[in-house]
Design an enzyme around this catalytic site. Sequence first.
Site: not given
Ligand code: SF4
Length: 343
Positions: A38, A209
């Site tokens: 890290e 999302c």
């Molecule tokens: Fe959402 Fe990122 Fe998944 Fe695309 S890749 S659906 S923007 S979380």
Amino acid sequence: MVKNQQFNKNLLHWHRTDNKRSMPWKGEKEPYKIWLSEIILQQTRVEQGTQYFNAIVTKYPNICSLAEAQDDDVFSLWQGLGYYNRCRNMLYTARFVCTELKGQFPDTFESILSLKGVGEYTAAAIASFAFKLPRAVVDGNVIRIISRLYASDTNPYTSLGKRWYQEKAQELLSISYPDEYNQAIMDLGATVCTPANPQCDRCPVSAHCEAYASGHQQLYPPKKKKVTLKHRFFHFVLFETTKEIYAVKRTQKDIWNNLYTPYLIESDSDVPPPEMDHLGLQQIHTMQQSLSHQRIHFHFYRHPSGKLLPHTYEQLVAIPKKSISSHAFPRSILVLFKKIAYL
Ligand code: SF4
């Protein structure tokens, strides 16, 4: 609205079955190696950091062997990674753990966070990977994912904004599998939810999302305002004999602290400063390098050989040309040494 339980289930399932990202320290449980990886990754990409991690672990297999090492040996292993404060803090922490804590790496989030060179992100990574403590990591990857999940333009560069991302990350964290969860979300950001062209069609959490649902992934996270670079002009004088070069160990609070460089005069332009006029110098190389907040303009000059060094340069130490590589020099100086065939 992200439903935590289902979100976790989808993310962990992807991690266990489809996450192909490999790193030498992945799944590692030894706190020393997790901490080391890290620290290396704080300002370095995985591809570059891997060889340094392997070299340090091979030479110093445990924290006390690192604690007992000579500074110069560790700095020369670190050479090329840049941001040398990390290396200094790493040595300080190794010695602290080895002597004050009798070699026992701290095992609570707060005690890990109190180590020198360890910030919130690194402490959360060590706490979850080594001790399964429920602490969510928040880095650029995680911020990007959260900003898109919630279609939020909360500014992550303010303290209020940072707190908001931290709270959301903590809410989303799997309490039962914090180690796997943290690894999964970091890998998702590195391989699927990338800054440009996120691969939403293969994203395990696309159902949660909001940015994807609205088709506005590229709006998130909000862009950072550009920082103004400070320009610095470094004029280096290479004093040398046939067998040795002369260098200064930097001790001031500035870049390259503890590293060696040729004699340096900093000025406010590309024009050599007046105190160099009488030295009869020959310019041998110029280059530029951008650091996070500054742009360095390098000018290298050679001092005519055979002349006595002026006593004002007494801080110079002689380094045999054949042992340059065992001394820690900044990468840009090594570029010069390669160019003039010292390496
Ligand atoms: Fe959402 Fe990122 Fe998944 Fe695309 S890749 S659906 S923007 S979380």
